[in-house]
Scaffold this active site. Structure first.
Site, PDB file in Angstrom:
ATOM      1  N   GLU A 143       0.813  -1.213   0.000  1.00 30.65           N
ATOM      2  CA  GLU A 143       0.000   0.000   0.000  1.00 30.65           C
ATOM      3  C   GLU A 143       0.851   1.270   0.000  1.00 30.65           C
ATOM      4  O   GLU A 143       0.373   2.345  -0.350  1.00 30.65           O
ATOM      5  CB  GLU A 143      -0.933   0.008   1.212  1.00 30.65           C
ATOM      6  N   GLU A 178       7.433 -21.347   8.540  1.00 28.67           N
ATOM      7  CA  GLU A 178       7.598 -20.454   9.680  1.00 28.67           C
ATOM      8  C   GLU A 178       8.516 -21.044  10.745  1.00 28.67           C
ATOM      9  O   GLU A 178       9.032 -20.327  11.604  1.00 28.67           O
ATOM     10  CB  GLU A 178       6.257 -20.085  10.290  1.00 28.67           C
TER      11      GLU A 178
END
Length: 298
Positions: free
Chosen positions: A86, A117
């Site tokens: 963004e 992860e």
């Protein structure tokens, strides 16, 4: 395989307020969830003193030509990728300036990548691939506060002298021990036990909003409260760009449109041309001399 102890994590505790969810009406569940969500902003407000130095450090990294790099797994990683993406249209920066890394790569944005992860080495490797330098800022995001991928990245970042920060949703988080500037927010147990995309995700998003937005303000991407470096990549943003010019300079629509086009659709440049009564080249020079701050040209 050794057992991972989650007993002491707030994010894994059962919420005493939400027992019996499966027996509630939609109305009851909606009101209760909203009540729980209201606790998030309050929890974040208690950690502002920890958030402020992270922003100051990020501004310093940008001024040195460094990057802001988020890294996380699952929801935490996705939120970092979202905030980074963004920044491009909102502040007109290059995609390389704010980067979001997620354990398992791009595929992990929509589908869980098994084991990613849990890899300490993968976190380090992803930063090596970015040619991390001492000018960069690395923010590790992990609701649990224990993600090996994030810890591996933080340890490597510190080894090259980069600035490091963390965002976790548990106190005394493991990742806090691996960063210069830890942020720990405790918003209480999740509405749905262990679902950290909920309150934890909201807390992380609020903090990421602060880090990216206020850091961009700190390098001249905002004039007053207007996003003057917005990229007009579609019809709506073209119209918003003209409105920003109007709001910044008090000119009418036609005048804003004229300067917008003369400035090659560069909103900030058009504003400086109007406010300083300058041609395009002179306005560019004024902006360069003011390090991109509109008020510095006045």
């Amino acid at each position: 395989m050794s057992r991972i102890n989650l007993d002491n994590l707030t994010t894994e505790r059962r919420n005493q307020e939400t027992f019996g969810l499966d027996e509630m009406s939609v109305s009851q569940a909606v009101h209760l969830m909203n009540k729980e969500d209201q606790k998030v902003a309050e929890a974040v407000s208690k950690e502002l003193a920890s958030i402020e130095p992270v922003i100051a450090c990020t501004i310093d990294s940008f001024k040195k030509g460094g990057r802001l790099i988020y890294m996380g797994a699952g929801t935490s990683g996705r939120l970092g990728v979202l905030d980074a993406a963004e920044c491009v249209p909102t502040f007109g920066v290059e995609p390389e300036m704010v980067i979001g890394l997620i354990a398992g790569g791009e595929a992990a944005m929509t589908v869980a990548v098994e084991g990613a992860e849990d890899s300490y080495e993968l976190g380090k490797e992803d930063l090596i691939q970015l040619n991390l330098t001492e000018n960069d800022m690395v923010v590790g995001i992990a609701a649990s506060g224990r993600t090996p991928y994030v810890i591996g990245g933080l340890d490597y970042a510190r080894s090259v002298g980069a600035a490091t920060a963390t965002i976790s949703c548990n106190k005394n988080a493991e990742i806090s021990k691996h960063a210069d500037l830890p942020i720990e927010v405790d918003a209480g147990p999740e509405f749905l036990t262990g679902s950290t995309r909920l309150k934890s995700g909201t807390a992380q998003k609020l903090i990421l909003n602060m880090i990216s937005t206020i850091s961009m303000i700190g390098i001249g991407k905002v004039f007053n409260n207007l996003m003057v470096d917005v990229k007009p990549t579609n019809e709506k943003l073209v119209e918003r760009s003209k409105r920003i010019i109007m709001q910044a300079t008090d000119v009418d629509y036609d005048t804003a449109e004229t300067y917008f086009n003369e400035a090659d659709q560069n909103v900030k440049l058009a504003i400086v041309m109007i406010l300083t009564n300058s041609d395009k080249q002179t306005a560019k020079e004024k902006l360069a001399g003011a390090d991109g701050f509109v008020k510095g040209t006045l």
